[in-house]
Motif scaffolding. Structure first.
Motif, PDB file in Angstrom:
ATOM      1  N   VAL A 196       0.852  -1.183   0.000  1.00 12.93           N
ATOM      2  CA  VAL A 196       0.000   0.000   0.000  1.00 12.93           C
ATOM      3  C   VAL A 196       0.892   1.239   0.000  1.00 12.93           C
ATOM      4  O   VAL A 196       1.782   1.379   0.839  1.00 12.93           O
ATOM      5  CB  VAL A 196      -0.933   0.022   1.224  1.00 12.93           C
ATOM      6  N   THR A 197       0.669   2.132  -0.956  1.00 11.32           N
ATOM      7  CA  THR A 197       1.441   3.365  -1.092  1.00 11.32           C
ATOM      8  C   THR A 197       0.506   4.561  -0.964  1.00 11.32           C
ATOM      9  O   THR A 197      -0.727   4.399  -0.966  1.00 11.32           O
ATOM     10  CB  THR A 197       2.146   3.415  -2.463  1.00 11.32           C
ATOM     11  N   PRO A 198       1.053   5.772  -0.868  1.00 15.64           N
ATOM     12  CA  PRO A 198       0.183   6.957  -0.786  1.00 15.64           C
ATOM     13  C   PRO A 198      -0.747   7.120  -1.981  1.00 15.64           C
ATOM     14  O   PRO A 198      -1.786   7.779  -1.884  1.00 15.64           O
ATOM     15  CB  PRO A 198       1.196   8.116  -0.709  1.00 15.64           C
ATOM     16  N   THR A 199      -0.386   6.502  -3.112  1.00 16.79           N
ATOM     17  CA  THR A 199      -1.232   6.613  -4.308  1.00 16.79           C
ATOM     18  C   THR A 199      -2.094   5.380  -4.523  1.00 16.79           C
ATOM     19  O   THR A 199      -2.750   5.249  -5.550  1.00 16.79           O
ATOM     20  CB  THR A 199      -0.362   6.854  -5.555  1.00 16.79           C
ATOM     21  N   GLY A 200      -2.086   4.447  -3.568  1.00 11.57           N
ATOM     22  CA  GLY A 200      -2.888   3.243  -3.710  1.00 11.57           C
ATOM     23  C   GLY A 200      -2.045   1.989  -3.653  1.00 11.57           C
ATOM     24  O   GLY A 200      -0.814   2.036  -3.511  1.00 11.57           O
ATOM     25  N   ALA A 201      -2.696   0.828  -3.763  1.00 13.02           N
ATOM     26  CA  ALA A 201      -1.986  -0.449  -3.724  1.00 13.02           C
ATOM     27  C   ALA A 201      -1.130  -0.605  -4.973  1.00 13.02           C
ATOM     28  O   ALA A 201      -1.488  -0.144  -6.056  1.00 13.02           O
ATOM     29  CB  ALA A 201      -2.979  -1.594  -3.617  1.00 13.02           C
ATOM     30  N   TYR A 202       0.035  -1.290  -4.791  1.00 10.59           N
ATOM     31  CA  TYR A 202       0.963  -1.467  -5.913  1.00 10.59           C
ATOM     32  C   TYR A 202       1.272  -2.944  -6.108  1.00 10.59           C
ATOM     33  O   TYR A 202       1.592  -3.670  -5.164  1.00 10.59           O
ATOM     34  CB  TYR A 202       2.267  -0.705  -5.673  1.00 10.59           C
ATOM     35  N   ALA A 203       1.153  -3.388  -7.358  1.00  6.34           N
ATOM     36  CA  ALA A 203       1.550  -4.736  -7.749  1.00  6.34           C
ATOM     37  C   ALA A 203       2.027  -4.667  -9.191  1.00  6.34           C
ATOM     38  O   ALA A 203       1.864  -3.650  -9.868  1.00  6.34           O
ATOM     39  CB  ALA A 203       0.380  -5.712  -7.611  1.00  6.34           C
ATOM     40  N   GLU A 204       2.637  -5.745  -9.671  1.00  8.06           N
ATOM     41  CA  GLU A 204       3.164  -5.770 -11.028  1.00  8.06           C
ATOM     42  C   GLU A 204       2.575  -6.941 -11.805  1.00  8.06           C
ATOM     43  O   GLU A 204       2.349  -8.027 -11.243  1.00  8.06           O
ATOM     44  CB  GLU A 204       4.689  -5.858 -11.010  1.00  8.06           C
ATOM     45  N   ALA A 205       2.325  -6.711 -13.086  1.00 12.98           N
ATOM     46  CA  ALA A 205       1.825  -7.763 -13.968  1.00 12.98           C
ATOM     47  C   ALA A 205       3.021  -8.447 -14.622  1.00 12.98           C
ATOM     48  O   ALA A 205       3.800  -7.803 -15.319  1.00 12.98           O
ATOM     49  CB  ALA A 205       0.901  -7.170 -15.028  1.00 12.98           C
ATOM     50  N   ALA A 206       3.175  -9.736 -14.361  1.00 18.02           N
ATOM     51  CA  ALA A 206       4.326 -10.492 -14.872  1.00 18.02           C
ATOM     52  C   ALA A 206       3.865 -11.480 -15.935  1.00 18.02           C
ATOM     53  O   ALA A 206       2.999 -12.320 -15.670  1.00 18.02           O
ATOM     54  CB  ALA A 206       5.008 -11.236 -13.734  1.00 18.02           C
ATOM     55  N   HIS A 207       4.442 -11.388 -17.131  1.00 21.50           N
ATOM     56  CA  HIS A 207       4.111 -12.339 -18.183  1.00 21.50           C
ATOM     57  C   HIS A 207       4.869 -13.650 -17.961  1.00 21.50           C
ATOM     58  O   HIS A 207       6.073 -13.635 -17.713  1.00 21.50           O
ATOM     59  CB  HIS A 207       4.442 -11.758 -19.552  1.00 21.50           C
ATOM     60  N   ILE A 208       4.173 -14.742 -18.034  1.00 20.31           N
ATOM     61  CA  ILE A 208       4.778 -16.056 -17.803  1.00 20.31           C
ATOM     62  C   ILE A 208       5.646 -16.444 -19.003  1.00 20.31           C
ATOM     63  O   ILE A 208       6.842 -16.726 -18.856  1.00 20.31           O
ATOM     64  CB  ILE A 208       3.683 -17.116 -17.565  1.00 20.31           C
ATOM     65  N   GLN A 209       5.069 -16.479 -20.183  1.00 16.89           N
ATOM     66  CA  GLN A 209       5.838 -16.635 -21.417  1.00 16.89           C
ATOM     67  C   GLN A 209       6.080 -15.226 -21.941  1.00 16.89           C
ATOM     68  O   GLN A 209       5.139 -14.540 -22.339  1.00 16.89           O
ATOM     69  CB  GLN A 209       5.082 -17.466 -22.456  1.00 16.89           C
ATOM     70  N   PRO A 210       7.326 -14.747 -21.927  1.00 18.50           N
ATOM     71  CA  PRO A 210       7.601 -13.346 -22.250  1.00 18.50           C
ATOM     72  C   PRO A 210       7.089 -12.936 -23.626  1.00 18.50           C
ATOM     73  O   PRO A 210       6.981 -13.759 -24.549  1.00 18.50           O
ATOM     74  CB  PRO A 210       9.133 -13.268 -22.183  1.00 18.50           C
ATOM     75  N   LEU A 211       6.793 -11.660 -23.755  1.00 19.95           N
ATOM     76  CA  LEU A 211       6.346 -11.110 -25.038  1.00 19.95           C
ATOM     77  C   LEU A 211       7.545 -10.882 -25.954  1.00 19.95           C
ATOM     78  O   LEU A 211       8.675 -10.782 -25.509  1.00 19.95           O
ATOM     79  CB  LEU A 211       5.616  -9.780 -24.814  1.00 19.95           C
ATOM     80  N   GLY A 212       7.282 -10.773 -27.244  1.00 19.93           N
ATOM     81  CA  GLY A 212       8.334 -10.425 -28.197  1.00 19.93           C
ATOM     82  C   GLY A 212       9.267 -11.578 -28.517  1.00 19.93           C
ATOM     83  O   GLY A 212       9.170 -12.673 -27.956  1.00 19.93           O
ATOM     84  N   ARG A 213      10.174 -11.302 -29.460  1.00 17.93           N
ATOM     85  CA  ARG A 213      11.131 -12.317 -29.879  1.00 17.93           C
ATOM     86  C   ARG A 213      12.133 -12.596 -28.766  1.00 17.93           C
ATOM     87  O   ARG A 213      12.541 -11.674 -28.050  1.00 17.93           O
ATOM     88  CB  ARG A 213      11.865 -11.849 -31.147  1.00 17.93           C
ATOM     89  N   PRO A 214      12.582 -13.845 -28.578  1.00 24.35           N
ATOM     90  CA  PRO A 214      12.211 -15.034 -29.352  1.00 24.35           C
ATOM     91  C   PRO A 214      11.048 -15.811 -28.738  1.00 24.35           C
ATOM     92  O   PRO A 214      10.707 -16.881 -29.206  1.00 24.35           O
ATOM     93  CB  PRO A 214      13.499 -15.864 -29.269  1.00 24.35           C
ATOM     94  N   HIS A 215      10.439 -15.278 -27.673  1.00 21.41           N
ATOM     95  CA  HIS A 215       9.442 -16.047 -26.914  1.00 21.41           C
ATOM     96  C   HIS A 215       8.058 -15.993 -27.543  1.00 21.41           C
ATOM     97  O   HIS A 215       7.342 -16.996 -27.554  1.00 21.41           O
ATOM     98  CB  HIS A 215       9.392 -15.519 -25.483  1.00 21.41           C
ATOM     99  N   GLU A 216       7.665 -14.793 -28.008  1.00 17.42           N
ATOM    100  CA  GLU A 216       6.375 -14.598 -28.675  1.00 17.42           C
ATOM    101  C   GLU A 216       5.192 -14.994 -27.798  1.00 17.42           C
ATOM    102  O   GLU A 216       4.218 -15.589 -28.265  1.00 17.42           O
ATOM    103  CB  GLU A 216       6.335 -15.389 -30.003  1.00 17.42           C
ATOM    104  N   GLY A 217       5.269 -14.663 -26.520  1.00 16.38           N
ATOM    105  CA  GLY A 217       4.143 -14.951 -25.629  1.00 16.38           C
ATOM    106  C   GLY A 217       2.984 -14.005 -25.888  1.00 16.38           C
ATOM    107  O   GLY A 217       3.178 -12.857 -26.290  1.00 16.38           O
ATOM    108  N   PRO A 218       1.751 -14.439 -25.652  1.00 15.87           N
ATOM    109  CA  PRO A 218       0.580 -13.585 -25.885  1.00 15.87           C
ATOM    110  C   PRO A 218       0.324 -12.657 -24.703  1.00 15.87           C
ATOM    111  O   PRO A 218       0.640 -12.979 -23.556  1.00 15.87           O
ATOM    112  CB  PRO A 218      -0.553 -14.598 -26.044  1.00 15.87           C
ATOM    113  N   ASP A 219      -0.246 -11.513 -24.978  1.00 13.64           N
ATOM    114  CA  ASP A 219      -0.602 -10.550 -23.932  1.00 13.64           C
ATOM    115  C   ASP A 219      -2.065 -10.765 -23.561  1.00 13.64           C
ATOM    116  O   ASP A 219      -2.944  -9.983 -23.917  1.00 13.64           O
ATOM    117  CB  ASP A 219      -0.351  -9.133 -24.434  1.00 13.64           C
TER     118      ASP A 219
END
Length: 259
Positions: free
Chosen positions: A167-190
């Motif tokens: 919890v921060t002064p601007t609200g709760a903070y978390a991060e979205a982590a892609h399991i199979q990464p986006l872009g080359r060479p992984h080409e994971g979907p968003d």
């Protein structure tokens, strides 16, 4: 130029100290990451240049070369026996203890100041009192903000691995982590089924392959093999197991290449 590179003797001492402080052994990837964390500020631009063969940082390549020399000298267990783990022999452990000095504990060794004249460290840079700005043009993958916010909202910005909600002064903070990464060479979907809601610490560990998630959603410490609990799921956010399998396979392959 070779003069721009950290001397092999220094890389050897860094590796010896790192393994000693990790209890005498570590996987290749973990050892290099720990060396980067502790000594990264002392690496030169030349150390960080990629090799012509596979664009691997030169200091990684030269550290592995030093590791082989230490094997031949009986300080490390041969790779064919250690199966990807860099492990000190009894002679290597003795060498580590000698390098710490008499009566020094591992914690003291990690924090003991070195002489300015020590050949172990390069000269401290002067830095810049008034950094300037330059205009740069970059390309990046366009991620879906809606997907990230959807996943974080479903989990109330709570880490799916440890249950931490920052919890921060601007609200709760978390991060979205892609399991199979986006872009080359992984080409994971968003898409939501390829995204986890994580705290910053577990996001970094997951991206570096230090955490694996099995198909039954058990979270495993890659270094020790210890189960850390189970990934939390919420209605409306089901993780596709094929993305978890890709993550495990990718990092397993990376560790084998590091041997």
């Amino acid at each position: 130029m070779a003069s721009d590179l950290t001397p092999q003797s220094v890389l050897r001492q860094w590796l010896l100290t790192t393994l000693g402080e990790l209890g005498g052994s570590a996987s290749t990837g973990h050892a290099l990451r720990q060396m980067e964390q502790r000594y990264g500020s002392h690496l030169t631009p030349g150390d960080r240049e990629g090799t012509e063969r596979d664009n691997e940082p030169k200091w990684h390549n030269r550290t592995r070369f030093e590791r082989k020399k230490m094997e031949r000298e009986g300080l490390l267990i041969p790779a064919r026996e250690s199966r990807g783990v860099w492990k000190l022999t009894e002679a290597g452990s003795d060498e580590y203890r000698r390098s710490r000095g008499p009566g020094t504990t591992p914690a003291q060794s990690a924090t003991r100041p070195r002489s300015v004249e020590s050949p172990m460290l390069p000269a401290q840079p002067d830095g810049t009192q008034s950094p300037t700005r330059v205009e740069v043009t970059t390309q990046r993958i366009v991620r879906s903000t809606a997907v990230a916010e959807y996943v974080k909202r479903l989990h109330d910005s709570t880490c799916q691995i440890c249950g931490t909600r920052l919890v921060t002064p601007t609200g709760a903070y978390a991060e979205a982590a892609h399991i199979q990464p986006l872009g080359r060479p992984h080409e994971g979907p968003d898409v939501p089924s390829n995204v986890l809601c994580l705290c910053p610490n577990h996001h970094v560990l997951f991206d570096l392959g230090m955490l694996h998630i099995s198909d039954d959603l058990a979270v495993i410490d890659q270094h020790s093999g210890t189960p850390l609990g189970r990934l939390t799921e919420r209605p409306g956010h089901q993780i596709e197991r094929c993305y978890l399998a890709y993550h495990r396979t990718h990092h397993l392959r990376s560790d084998k290449q590091d041997r």
